[in-house]
Design a protein around this motif. Structure first.
Motif, PDB file in Angstrom:
ATOM      1  N   PHE A  96      42.937  57.116  38.563  1.00 40.49           N
ATOM      2  CA  PHE A  96      42.069  55.947  38.409  1.00 40.49           C
ATOM      3  C   PHE A  96      40.925  56.242  37.437  1.00 40.49           C
ATOM      4  O   PHE A  96      40.632  55.433  36.545  1.00 40.49           O
ATOM      5  N   THR A  97      40.286  57.393  37.595  1.00 36.39           N
ATOM      6  CA  THR A  97      39.120  57.699  36.772  1.00 36.39           C
ATOM      7  C   THR A  97      39.485  58.109  35.354  1.00 36.39           C
ATOM      8  O   THR A  97      38.634  58.069  34.461  1.00 36.39           O
ATOM      9  N   THR A  98      40.745  58.505  35.126  1.00 33.98           N
ATOM     10  CA  THR A  98      41.159  58.878  33.768  1.00 33.98           C
ATOM     11  C   THR A  98      41.963  57.765  33.094  1.00 33.98           C
ATOM     12  O   THR A  98      42.578  57.991  32.056  1.00 33.98           O
TER      13      THR A  98
ATOM     14  N   ASN B  12      40.227  45.856  42.430  1.00 39.22           N
ATOM     15  CA  ASN B  12      38.778  45.674  42.406  1.00 39.22           C
ATOM     16  C   ASN B  12      38.115  46.858  41.712  1.00 39.22           C
ATOM     17  O   ASN B  12      38.611  47.969  41.720  1.00 39.22           O
ATOM     18  N   ASN B  13      36.979  46.592  41.114  1.00 43.30           N
ATOM     19  CA  ASN B  13      36.099  47.640  40.578  1.00 43.30           C
ATOM     20  C   ASN B  13      36.726  48.437  39.434  1.00 43.30           C
ATOM     21  O   ASN B  13      36.430  49.634  39.268  1.00 43.30           O
ATOM     22  N   VAL B  14      37.595  47.807  38.655  1.00 38.67           N
ATOM     23  CA  VAL B  14      38.112  48.495  37.469  1.00 38.67           C
ATOM     24  C   VAL B  14      36.970  48.642  36.463  1.00 38.67           C
ATOM     25  O   VAL B  14      36.313  47.655  36.123  1.00 38.67           O
ATOM     26  N   PRO B  15      36.681  49.844  35.986  1.00 41.95           N
ATOM     27  CA  PRO B  15      35.582  50.020  35.025  1.00 41.95           C
ATOM     28  C   PRO B  15      35.804  49.189  33.766  1.00 41.95           C
ATOM     29  O   PRO B  15      36.939  49.013  33.304  1.00 41.95           O
TER      30      PRO B  15
ATOM     31  N   VAL C 144      41.093  50.887  29.538  1.00 41.66           N
ATOM     32  CA  VAL C 144      41.978  50.281  28.554  1.00 41.66           C
ATOM     33  C   VAL C 144      43.372  50.100  29.120  1.00 41.66           C
ATOM     34  O   VAL C 144      44.036  49.081  28.870  1.00 41.66           O
ATOM     35  N   PHE C 145      43.811  51.061  29.932  1.00 39.16           N
ATOM     36  CA  PHE C 145      45.200  51.082  30.389  1.00 39.16           C
ATOM     37  C   PHE C 145      45.360  50.609  31.830  1.00 39.16           C
ATOM     38  O   PHE C 145      46.441  50.173  32.213  1.00 39.16           O
ATOM     39  N   ILE C 146      44.326  50.719  32.623  1.00 37.50           N
ATOM     40  CA  ILE C 146      44.345  50.123  33.959  1.00 37.50           C
ATOM     41  C   ILE C 146      43.571  48.816  33.871  1.00 37.50           C
ATOM     42  O   ILE C 146      42.340  48.809  33.771  1.00 37.50           O
ATOM     43  N   THR C 147      44.288  47.744  33.855  1.00 38.41           N
ATOM     44  CA  THR C 147      43.671  46.420  33.752  1.00 38.41           C
ATOM     45  C   THR C 147      44.317  45.492  34.768  1.00 38.41           C
ATOM     46  O   THR C 147      45.310  45.843  35.422  1.00 38.41           O
TER      47      THR C 147
ATOM     48  N   ALA D 209      53.821  49.785  23.004  1.00 38.71           N
ATOM     49  CA  ALA D 209      52.470  49.868  22.433  1.00 38.71           C
ATOM     50  C   ALA D 209      51.502  50.531  23.401  1.00 38.71           C
ATOM     51  O   ALA D 209      50.604  51.279  22.993  1.00 38.71           O
ATOM     52  N   THR D 210      51.676  50.285  24.701  1.00 36.54           N
ATOM     53  CA  THR D 210      50.829  50.925  25.710  1.00 36.54           C
ATOM     54  C   THR D 210      51.075  52.424  25.731  1.00 36.54           C
ATOM     55  O   THR D 210      50.137  53.230  25.788  1.00 36.54           O
ATOM     56  N   ILE D 211      52.339  52.810  25.683  1.00 31.21           N
ATOM     57  CA  ILE D 211      52.674  54.232  25.677  1.00 31.21           C
ATOM     58  C   ILE D 211      52.078  54.915  24.445  1.00 31.21           C
ATOM     59  O   ILE D 211      51.449  55.972  24.543  1.00 31.21           O
TER      60      ILE D 211
END
Length: 532
Positions: free
Chosen positions: A279-281, A344-347, A351-354, A433-435
Motif C-alpha cells: 500500500f505504501t509503495t 479509503n485513504n488512498v494517498p 499513481v498505481f493504486i487508485t 501501460a500500467t505495467i
C-alpha cells in the motif's frame, strides 16, 4: 524410512492433498506400489502431485516466517517437531520413493524420458529440503523405503551431489526422444523435453547463486558457464516450472489457500506489514494479492480505515470473532477474488493504486467465490531474471543487472495477469501501460540507489513477487538479510535459521535418536551451509 512405508496411490491423492484430486491420472483399480511392473505413466504424475501437496505445510510456514501470512505461534518464531512433519514424511515416503522407482525401472526399460524427469524432480526436491532443514538423509534415503535408519549428510555435500544429478538428468534427456504418453502423465510440462532441459539448467542457476557467499568462485564459474554456452534457461512465463490448481470443489483440487480461507472459518490472517508494504509503495498488485471483506475496519488490535485488516507479525493477542472482517487471499496466487472496491485513504500521490473503475463492494467470501485455480510457482521466468540480476550485481557475471531486475518485475506482473484471467478467474488484467509505468518507476528508484540500495531494491521486488512461494523467500532472506522485515511484536524465539525436524524421524531413526533434543534445538540457530 521406518514410517508410512506403504501408502496406496489412491490414498496419496486423496489424503495428501486434503481433498485435492487428480483422478484423470490415477487408475483406482491399480496399486502402483505393488505392481508386477511399475507403471511409469501412473507413477510420474503421482510424484508431481505428491511433491506439490507435500510442500504445502513448509510453504505456509515459511510464508508466515516471511511475514506474508500470519498465525499466532509461527509468526513469533516458534516451531516444534510436528509443524513440518507431514511435509518431511510425505516427501520421503511418497514423492521421493516413487521417484526412485521411476529411476530404477526407467533405467531398466531404457525409458530415458521418465528417468530424466525423475532425476530433475529429485534434485529439485532435495535442494529444497537442504535449504529448509540443512543436514538431511540423502544417499541412504535414495535407496527407498527399505532403509529404516538413513544416515544424515551435510547440506554442502548433498549440494555437490545434486549438481551431478542435474547433469545426469540433462544427459539422460539427450539419449532419446521424449515419448510420454499420454502427455497428461507429465502434469507440469506435458512431456515437453525442451521444457525439462530449461528447468534443469535454471535449477543449476538457482543453486549456483545460492552458494555465492560461501563458494563465490564456484558460483561465478557455474553461472558464467551456463551463460557462455547459451544453456537453455526459463526465459518466458510460458516456460515456468509451476503447478496449476483446478477449479472443482467436489472432487476438490483447488489451491490450498483458497480451500482454507474461502469458508466461514479461516486458518490465517494476512500479514499487516506485507499489506502495508504494497500500500505504501503504490504497488498495483495489492488488489490481486488481497481481498477485503469490509471497506472500513476501525476497532480491535489492527485498526485500519481502508478494510485492509490483517495482523502484525508476533501479535500475541487473542483473536476476536472476526472471520467475516479480516482481509483474505485474492486472485493471485490462490484463485480467489479480485478486489474491485473503492479504497479509503488512498494517498493523493498514488499513481498505481487508485479508485478508477472501482465499482464493487466488499463481501464475506464463501467457497463459491473465486475458482481456486491458483498456482504454486516453483521456479519461474521472473525468479530466473531476478537471480541473473543478483549474480550480475554481486558476482559480476554477464548481463545488465538493471535490465534483468526490470525484466523480473515485468515478468511477474504478467504472471499475475495470466492467473487472473485464465481457468475461470475473471480479474481485469493490468494494462500494458500500467505495467510499463510501474516498471519505469522502479527503474528510477534503482538508479537513485547506491550499490547496497540496488541489491535491496532487487531483493525487495523479488520478495514481493515470491508471494505464494514462501520457501524461496525464506531462503533468500537468510542468504541476504533482505528485504528488511519488521521485528515481531512478541517473539518467542530468535528467527529460525532452519526448520524443525520431523519428530517421527528424530524418535525412530537410531542414527540420531540419542541426540534428538540437541539436534532439534540447534535447528533454530544453526545456519544452512550457504548462509554466511
Amino acid at each position: 524410512m521406518r514410517f508410512i512405508v506403504h501408502i496406496r496411490r489412491l490414498s496419496l491423492v486423496g489424503l495428501l492433498f486434503i481433498g485435492w484430486s487428480c483422478n484423470d491420472f490415477v487408475d483406482i483399480n491399480a496399486d502402483p506400489n505393488n505392481p508386477v511392473t511399475p507403471t511409469l505413466e501412473l507413477l510420474l504424475p503421482a510424484t508431481q502431485i505428491s511433491m506439490t501437496g507435500s510442500l504445502r505445510d513448509v510453504n505456509q510456514g515459511t510464508s508466515i516466517l516471511m511475514q506474508q501470512l500470519y498465525s499466532s505461534n509461527t509468526s513469533r518464531n516458534f516451531q516444534d517437531g510436528t509443524d513440518y512433519q507431514q511435509s518431511w514424511n510425505a516427501l520421503y515416503t511418497q514423492a521421493l520413493n516413487d521417484i526412485e522407482i521411476i529411476i530404477r525401472e526407467g533405467t531398466r526399460l531404457q525409458r530415458w524420458d521418465y528417468v530424466s524427469i525423475a532425476k530433475l524432480e529429485k534434485a529439485y526436491i532435495y535442494s529444497l529440503m537442504v535449504d529448509l532443514w540443512g543436514d538431511i538423509p540423502y544417499t541412504d534415503a535414495s535407496k527407498g523405503n527399505g532403509v529404516s535408519d538413513p544416515t544424515f549428510e551435510t547440506g554442502s555435500a548433498i549440494y555437490d551431489k545434486l549438481f551431478q544429478l542435474i547433469d545426469e538428468g540433462l544427459a539422460d534427456a539427450a539419449k532419446g526422444n521424449f515419448a510420454i504418453q499420454p502427455t497428461t502423465a507429465d502434469v507440469i510440462y506435458k512431456g515437453d523435453k525442451a521444457a525439462w532441459i530449461r528447468m534443469g539448467n535454471t535449477l543449476k542457476l538457482k543453486l549456483f547463486n545460492q552458494i555465492r557467499l560461501v563458494q563465490p568462485d564456484k558460483a561465478k564459474t557455474g553461472i558464467s558457464a551456463l551463460l557462455s554456452t547459451n544453456a537453455p534457461l526459463i526465459i518466458s512465463n510460458a516456460q515456468d516450472f509451476s503447478f496449476r490448481f483446478g477449479t472443482t470443489e467436489t472432487p476438490a483440487n483447488r489451491h490450498p489457500w483458497h480451500r482454507t480461507e474461502y469458508q466461514a472459518g479461516k486458518s490465517y490472517y494476512l500479514s499487516q506489514g506485507f499489506i502495508e508494504r504494497l500500500f505504501t509503495t503504490d504497488d498495483p498488485r495489492i488488489r490481486y494479492y488481497f481481498y477485503r471483506q469490509t471497506s472500513n475496519y476501525t476497532v480491535g488490535f489492527t485498526p485500519t480505515g481502508n478494510g485492509y485488516f490483517g495482523r502484525y507479525t508476533g501479535d500475541a493477542s487473542a483473536s476476536p470473532n472476526d472471520n467475516a472482517l479480516k482481509a483474505t487471499v485474492g486472485v493471485y496466487p490462490a484463485g480467489g477474488l479480485y478486489d474491485n472496491s473503492p479504497i479509503n485513504n488512498v494517498p493523493a500521490t498514488s499513481v498505481f493504486i487508485t479508485n478508477t473503475g472501482a465499482t464493487s463492494a466488499p463481501k464475506v467470501v464463501t467457497n463459491s467465490d473465486g475458482t481456486g485455480a491458483g498456482v504454486f510457482p516453483f521456479m519461474t521466468n521472473a525468479m530466473a531474471k531476478f537471480i541473473l540480476a543478483e549474480a550480475a550485481l554481486t558476482l559480476g557475471t554477464t548481463g545488465d543487472a538493471k535490465q534483468l531486475f526490470l525484466d523480473g518485475i515485468t515478468a511477474h506482473l504478467n504472471s499475475v495477469n495470466t492467473i487472473s484471467t485464465t481457468s475461470g478467474n475473471s480479474a481485469p488484467p493490468m494494462a500494458a501501460a500500467t505495467i510499463s509505468a510501474f516498471v519505469a518507476n522502479r527503474a528510477a528508484q534503482y538508479d537513485a540507489a547506491d550499490a547496497a540500495g540496488k541489491l535491496s531494491a532487487l531483493m525487495t521486488q523479488k520478495y514481493i513477487a515470491l508471494y505464494g512461494n514462501g520457501i524461496e523467500a525464506y531462503t533468500d532472506y537468510r542468504r541476504t538479510g533482505l528485504p528488511v522485515l519488521p521485528a515481531p511484536i512478541a517473539p518467542l524465539n530468535t528467527f529460525p535459521l532452519r526448520l524443525a525436524y520431523s519428530i517421527t524421524e528424530l524418535s525412530t531413526n537410531v542414527t540420531i535418536s540419542d541426540k534428538a533434543d540437541q539436534l532439534q534445538a540447534a535447528q533454530q540457530t544453526t545456519p544452512v551451509f550457504w548462509d554466511k
